[in-house]
Design a protein around this motif. Structure first.
Motif, PDB file in Angstrom:
ATOM      1  N   HIS A 844       0.857  -1.189   0.000  1.00  0.00           N
ATOM      2  CA  HIS A 844       0.000   0.000   0.000  1.00  0.00           C
ATOM      3  C   HIS A 844       0.890   1.235   0.000  1.00  0.00           C
ATOM      4  CE1 HIS A 844      -3.044   2.917   0.869  1.00  0.00           C
ATOM      5  NE2 HIS A 844      -2.544   3.188   2.060  1.00  0.00           N
ATOM      6  N   VAL A 845       0.874   1.976  -1.093  1.00  0.00           N
ATOM      7  CA  VAL A 845       1.709   3.183  -1.215  1.00  0.00           C
ATOM      8  C   VAL A 845       1.029   4.311  -0.449  1.00  0.00           C
ATOM      9  CG1 VAL A 845       2.753   4.848  -2.758  1.00  0.00           C
ATOM     10  CG2 VAL A 845       2.621   2.427  -3.427  1.00  0.00           C
ATOM     11  N   SER A 848       4.736   9.561  -1.736  1.00  0.00           N
ATOM     12  CA  SER A 848       5.784   9.394  -2.738  1.00  0.00           C
ATOM     13  C   SER A 848       7.073   8.837  -2.152  1.00  0.00           C
ATOM     14  CB  SER A 848       6.060  10.733  -3.431  1.00  0.00           C
ATOM     15  OG  SER A 848       6.484  11.700  -2.477  1.00  0.00           O
ATOM     16  N   ALA A 851       5.833   3.533   1.855  1.00  0.00           N
ATOM     17  CA  ALA A 851       4.851   2.509   1.527  1.00  0.00           C
ATOM     18  C   ALA A 851       4.739   1.549   2.699  1.00  0.00           C
ATOM     19  CB  ALA A 851       5.246   1.759   0.251  1.00  0.00           C
ATOM     20  N   PHE A 919       5.555  -2.342  -7.469  1.00  0.00           N
ATOM     21  CA  PHE A 919       4.748  -1.180  -7.113  1.00  0.00           C
ATOM     22  C   PHE A 919       5.464   0.087  -7.550  1.00  0.00           C
ATOM     23  CE2 PHE A 919       7.537  -1.733  -3.522  1.00  0.00           C
ATOM     24  CZ  PHE A 919       7.839  -0.454  -3.084  1.00  0.00           C
ATOM     25  N   LYS A 920       4.701   1.143  -7.696  1.00  0.00           N
ATOM     26  CA  LYS A 920       5.233   2.426  -8.133  1.00  0.00           C
ATOM     27  C   LYS A 920       4.885   3.497  -7.113  1.00  0.00           C
ATOM     28  CE  LYS A 920       5.015   1.563 -13.120  1.00  0.00           C
ATOM     29  NZ  LYS A 920       4.484   2.051 -14.438  1.00  0.00           N
ATOM     30  N   THR A 921       5.774   4.473  -7.010  1.00  0.00           N
ATOM     31  CA  THR A 921       5.504   5.627  -6.137  1.00  0.00           C
ATOM     32  C   THR A 921       4.986   6.777  -6.980  1.00  0.00           C
ATOM     33  OG1 THR A 921       7.813   6.316  -6.357  1.00  0.00           O
ATOM     34  CG2 THR A 921       7.229   5.005  -4.411  1.00  0.00           C
TER      35      THR A 921
END
Length: 1258
Positions: A844-845, A848, A851, A919-921
């Motif tokens: 879960h982010v 920025s 996470a 996952f990505k920020t």
């Protein structure tokens, strides 16, 4: 040791003036003004029912206000109640209850109104309640019969009083009952026993309630407690049963903790902001539980957290909304633990952010009243005018209400009124009165004329100019009768008219004129300032060592301002001198006659004047007369004639004869033994006995060959050991004990390593020491497997299942038999790597850079070892201890892609990794641009070049450029903002002012927002007629870096005034560093308040050379060059006047004669046409001698010798054409070599000024 300190009396006046500055501008009472409430009773007013009730309400105004009251919301007609009177010229009510009237008849809500022709002010709602101290209700209390070890609660249940009573427990003798971790009083007044003991039996447990308001104490009926111990219970049972019966009560059983209060696993509590939060946990259990407090998801607030009642009560003072959360109390003893979670919510009654303040306006002026408050929940704001809700008040065209603000425009005299702001929520309210007073008044000065101010040199001077006028007057200060207006950094001008001279000097003395003016006129007032010399102790008392019965004298010679009258006080150890005629206080000394031991101590001379105080101290040490030759003390001689008697298997008697004491009595004897069989030559401590004893019975172990020795001890030290006794070998026996520290830990997945600490040699009790090692798998119906091993400390069991528990025991044996049956311990066979990876990994982010990762725990059987935690692999490795199933991933880069996996960890290592999770920020704000260069300056333009941010943290949308001009005093002009497309890297900025310095602020933007900015400064060039031109080859404008220069010092005996000049784009906070010149000690640092360019160093040592430098906070390495100064001598010394010495007069005559001869020779040579190459007889024309510009620095002979070097400063433009500041610093730009200019006819060389002479040494 001497100690000196100085206290300036001006500090007290400084605090007084600073307090005055905070207050608002008061309207003089001789001018018309609406009422102001000056004093009122508290909102919640609890009164003593035995005394008259006084409800305060005082107000001021012009005309003097009249008063009226409401009670419970309706008009209170005082004239109709004979028991109520109002004080003259006041609104304070007095209710007479001495005539049999009960105070309860006057309970209610009261509000006072003060009114005159300009408005009406109202008080708070004052709730009147009489205090109550009711009696305890009668009840029949049954005795409490409790079994030893059980818990018990004695209920107090005090009567409900107003205010609530203070509870405490005492006995019949009015002695407080002792409390401890086991027995303590709760917040509700009940007495809690975690477990009762026989000593708790008593018949006088009495709960008392003290009602402070009425000064009465009520008591509950005594409570009886009878504790039955197990021994007495068994005796009772035995007395009533026959010999054939089986009897006996169960012994006291230990119990894990159980909470007595609060009940359940969770509870809730609401507390108000600013109050004290009290949380309580009391537990039963045996042994007595220990309480520990934690805050879930956070830390207990430092400096505000306290533990009371043996840590059963958590106390947090001055709580705020940040203290909301879950607080867990944990009760623990050796049998287990229990806990309770208290969910705390902090609400807030309204509190001021900006309270409305009185407003004085002149006709036609504008103004605002602001009323801002906060609370939880958010308070509502309502306005009243003259006590009436503003919605139904008479209309005023100059008034407009905008939420929490009332805006006034072009007010007239009829606009005068009192406004009330009410901020309220469910937890309380705030009420503030603020008037609008419309006046047209010329200025008046309220400070008395010709008031005299006196200060000590070097301390601040604060000169008052209290004023009033409408419109608000402007204040100016002048010094002297025809002096110019005061300006500059050496003065501070305060809003209330006060003039501050931060460091007053002797030349600050004089007449100061304060001028107040507005459009209706002006007025002025003169005051006098006198600056006095500081008081100094020029000869201080010195450390003295004096024999008894002698005489001693301490000197204290002072120097002070002749207009001040000093008083000298002597103290001993910071107290008054003893009332003894032996102490003689003279004008400049203290003499003590016939000194005794009681005179030993610190003597302090304190000198006080009306303006300052100084002190100095010295220590007096009283010693005895030279003593007679001392007695020689030494360690005792070793004991003699050791003898062993009464030999038995396990004991023996040792006796000896003491050696010489050597003038110091023997205090004890130490007995040591040697085991010649197992550790020959090693002596061990056996025991020790008092010095009066010469025999001792010693306990022995089997199978030891003993020898003994004795050591005597006195205050000086230990004797040498005695000669050893004869040897004595004890008989063998079975071992008395088994090995200790038995453990079972596998080193491989299929083994169990059993280890223990072997017995010492004398513990074997006989020959043939061995160990019987036994083991079996726990929780499986297996027989013990045993093996006998030699005298080792480890045995390895092979072929075991992976990580299963085993019961283990190790028993000692020798040739005579086994030791007692050993106790069992639990061990585990070896661990193997975990088999299963964590599943269901989710990320879960949060933002920025952060996470949160979740995973499902692996089955414990698949861990195959001790679970140590989980490791998360992403750009770094994080370890989460224990059986956690989530964790935070900090330090992420915005707008980036990551993958991670999770692995379980045991004592053997890591298990397999979970499938990679991607996952990505999201985007973030960018970093600052990598650089900002400003080039190609012209008359009206500058070229800006920049680099993109090193970390864009997303897609750049644009650049933001802000710039503003800066004048010579570093004041900033209007700010201009330009948005630039993200694909640009340069910009030509046009239409700028010539010869102007600009400050630029530059940052990048993403869709999230703006990043940090980079700043730069640059200057446009002057026009063709100007002086400032770009240097040859200059292509860019260099940024201006700050600097501190011209550090100057004016030193006295114990202090020094430091001043400096600062140049730089930003204002800075300065500090002064100093130290003794030539010393290697660290620099001492003093912080300068504000941004002043001067500072006073105090507490310096007279006659000492110091080094000093000035720096700016927050700018690494930004300091001035060092300056040296020397403080004045502590006292004046004899100075020899060199001008009166004969050798000096003769030398000067010889020099004058030589100069005269040289001039005659030059004169003759010139008449003959010859030339000397030197400067004295040189016949060059005047055009070869260039006059020095003012402020330039010259060589020591004050000549400029250009011909000595082709690389002189003249060739670089620092001769005639160089531009200099007054302090000698070069401000011109380099230029090409110029033609020599003719000297002006009347120009002459001036001697360098003292300032420039000082600069030449910097």
């Amino acid at each position: 040791m001497m100690k000196k300190k100085s206290i300036s009396a001006s500090k007290a006046s400084l605090i007084f003036f600073l307090c005055q500055m905070i207050s608002a501008l008061d309207v003089p009472l001789d001018l018309s003004q609406p009422p102001t409430i000056t004093q009122q009773s508290p909102k919640d007013y609890i009164v003593d029912p035995r005394e008259n009730i006084v409800i305060q309400c005082e107000a001021k105004g012009k005309p003097p206000p009249s008063f009226s009251w409401t009670r419970n919301g309706t008009h209170f007609d005082i004239d109709k109640d004979a028991q109520v009177t109002m004080k003259p010229n006041s609104g304070t009510l007095v209710v007479n209850i001495m005539n049999g009237v009960k105070a309860e008849a006057y309970e209610g809500v009261y509000q006072c109104t003060a009114r005159n022709e300009r408005g009406a002010a109202i008080s708070n709602n004052i709730v009147i309640r009489p205090s109550r101290s009711p009696l305890w209700t009668k009840e029949k209390l049954e005795p409490n019969h409790v079994r030893e070890g059980d818990s018990l609660v004695l209920n107090c249940r005090p009567p409900v009083g107003l205010p609530p009573p203070i509870i405490f427990w005492m006995d019949n003798a009015f002695q407080r009952l002792p409390q401890s971790e086991r027995v303590s009083q709760g917040l509700n007044g009940d007495l809690y026993f975690s477990n009762v003991q026989p000593e708790d039996t008593r018949e006088d447990y009495i709960c008392y309630a003290r009602f402070n308001h009425t000064q009465t104490i009520q008591q509950k009926q005594p409570i009886s407690v009878k504790v039955f111990s197990m021994d007495s219970l068994n005796d009772t049972i035995a007395a009533n049963l026959s010999d054939t019966d089986i009897y006996g009560a169960k012994p006291v059983t230990e119990r894990p903790p159980v909470l007595l209060t609060p009940t359940g696993s969770t509870s809730n509590k609401v507390e108000l902001r600013g109050n004290v939060l009290l949380l309580e946990c009391i537990a039963a259990g045996l042994p007595t539980p220990v309480i520990r407090w934690i805050k879930e998801g956070g830390e207990l607030p430092a400096n505000r957290t306290f533990f009371e009642n043996f840590k059963k009560t958590l106390k947090i003072i001055d709580v705020s909304e940040a203290d909301s959360g879950n607080y867990k109390c944990i009760a623990r003893n050796i049998l287990g633990s229990t806990h309770h979670v208290i969910s705390v919510t902090v609400k807030a009654s309204p509190y001021w952010i900006t309270a409305p303040r009185n407003l004085v306006l002149s006709p036609g002026e504008d103004g605002t009243l602001i009323c801002r408050a906060n609370g939880n929940p958010k308070p509502s704001i309502s306005w009243l005018t003259n006590g009436v809700p503003i919605a139904i008040a008479p209309e005023d065209p100059s008034r407009r209400v905008d939420g929490d603000t009332i805006i006034f425009s072009a007010v007239q005299e009829r606009s005068s009124a009192v406004y009330q702001c009410n901020a309220s929520n469910e937890y309380g309210y705030l009420l503030a009165n603020a008037f609008v007073n419309v006046l047209a008044e010329p200025p008046r000065i309220l400070t008395p004329a010709n008031k005299l101010y006196q200060v000590i040199a070097g301390s601040p001077a604060l000169i008052d100019c209290a004023y009033f006028g409408s419109p608000k007057p402007e204040i100016e200060w002048f010094k002297g009768v025809k002096g110019s207006i005061l300006r500059g950094n050496e003065y501070v001008f305060h809003d209330n008219g006060t003039l501050e001279i931060p460091v007053a000097q002797k030349d600050s003395t004089g007449t100061y004129t304060c001028v107040a003016r507005n459009k209706l006129g002006k007025t002025q007032n003169e005051v006098q300032l006198e600056v006095k010399d500081p008081t100094m102790i020029i000869k201080q008392p010195e450390y003295k060592v004096i024999q008894r019965s002698a005489q001693v004298s301490f000197e204290c010679v002072i120097k002070h301002d002749p207009t001040l009258i000093p008083t000298v006080i002597w103290l001993k150890d910071n107290n008054e001198l003893p009332d003894d005629e032996r102490f003689l206080v003279g004008k400049e000394n203290l003499t003590i006659m016939n000194v005794t031991d009681k005179d030993d101590g610190t003597y302090t001379c304190i000198v006080n004047t009306t303006l300052d105080s100084v002190s100095a101290s010295a220590v007096l040490t009283v010693v005895a007369a030279p003593p007679t030759p001392a007695i020689i003390y030494a360690r005792p001689n070793p004991p003699l004639d050791l003898e062993l008697t009464g030999q038995l298997e396990r004991s023996i008697e040792l006796s000896w004869v003491p050696g010489e004491e050597n003038n110091s009595p023997i205090t004890n004897f130490v007995i040591e033994y040697e085991d010649g069989l197992h550790e020959p030559g090693v002596w061990h401590y056996q025991t020790e006995v008092p010095g009066s004893q010469t025999t001792v019975q010693l306990k022995l172990s089997p199978y030891v060959n003993y020898s003994f020795r004795v050591i005597a001890v006195n205050e000086i030290g230990r004797s040498q050991p005695s000669e050893p006794s004869e040897q004595y070998l004890t008989k063998s026996a079975n071992p008395d004990e088994n090995p200790s520290n038995v453990q079972g830990i596998g080193s491989e997945p299929d083994n169990l390593v059993i280890t223990w600490e072997s017995l010492k040699g004398f513990q074997s009790n006989g020959p043939g020491l061995q160990y019987k090692v036994s083991w079996r798998q726990k929780d499986v119906d297996d027989e013990w497997t045993s093996v006998v091993v030699a005298n080792v400390s480890k045995y390895i069991v092979s072929g075991t299942p992976t990580f299963v528990p085993y019961e283990i025991k190790v028993q000692a044996l020798n040739d005579l038999g086994y030791a007692p049956e050993p106790s069992e311990v639990i061990g585990h066979s070896g661990e193997d790597l975990p088999m299963v990876a964590p599943g269901n990994v989710q990320v879960h982010v949060i933002n920025s850079t952060l996470a949160k990762v979740h995973w499902d725990p692996v089955p414990l059987k698949s861990v195959r070892g001790h679970l140590q935690g989980y490791k998360v692999y992403y750009w770094k490795i994080l370890t989460f201890r224990g059986n956690k199933t989530f964790g935070m991933l900090p330090g992420l880069e915005p707008f980036s892609s990551y993958k991670l996996n999770v692995r379980v960890v045991n004592g053997k290592g890591e298990g397999p990794a979970s499938p990679d999770k991607m996952f990505k920020t999201p985007e973030g704000v960018p970093s600052s641009p990598s650089f900002l260069k400003i080039t190609n300056p012209t008359l009206d333009s500058l070229t800006l070049e920049w680099g993109s941010p090193t970390h864009p943290n997303g897609v750049l949308t644009s650049y933001i450029l802000k710039f503003q001009p800066i004048n010579n005093t570093h004041e900033l002009g209007p700010l201009v903002e330009i948005r630039i497309p993200a694909n640009e890297s340069s910009l030509i900025l046009k239409n700028l002012n010539y010869s102007t310095r600009y400050k630029f602020y530059f940052n990048a933007q993403t869709s999230v927002g703006s990043g940090s900015q980079i700043t730069e400064e640059a200057v446009t060039i002057m026009d063709e007629a100007g002086i400032l031109r770009p240097a040859v080859g200059a292509g860019k404008v260099q940024p201006l870096y700050p600097r501190i220069r011209n550090v100057t010092t004016a030193a006295a005996e114990t202090y020094a005034n430091i001043s400096w000049e600062y140049e730089g784009p930003d204002h800075a906070n300065f500090y002064v560093e100093y130290g003794v010149a030539g010393s290697k000690e660290d620099w001492k640092k003093e912080i300068v308040n504000g941004s002043r360019s001067f500072f006073v160093l105090k507490g310096l040592t007279p006659g000492t050379a110091y080094k000093v430098r000035v720096g700016a906070e927050g700018l690494s390495g930004f300091r001035s060059s060092e300056d040296l100064f020397e403080t004045g001598p502590a006292m004046a010394s004899r100075q020899v006047d060199i001008a009166t010495q004969g050798w000096f007069i003769g030398l000067m005559c010889a020099v004058a004669l030589l100069i005269l001869i040289l001039l005659i020779v030059c004169f003759i040579r010139r008449n003959k046409g010859g030339k000397y190459p030197g400067t004295i007889c040189n016949n060059k024309s005047k055009k070869d001698h260039k006059p020095l510009k003012k402020g330039s620095r010259t060589p020591s002979d004050r000549t400029v010798k250009k011909e000595d070097s082709d690389d002189s400063l003249v060739d670089y433009g620092e001769g005639v054409n160089g531009q200099f500041n007054e302090d000698g610093s070069f401000i011109g730009q380099y230029s090409g070599k110029k033609e020599k200019e003719p000297a002006e006819g009347n120009e002459s060389s001036e001697a360098p000024s003292p300032v420039n002479a000082m600069n030449s040494f910097v």
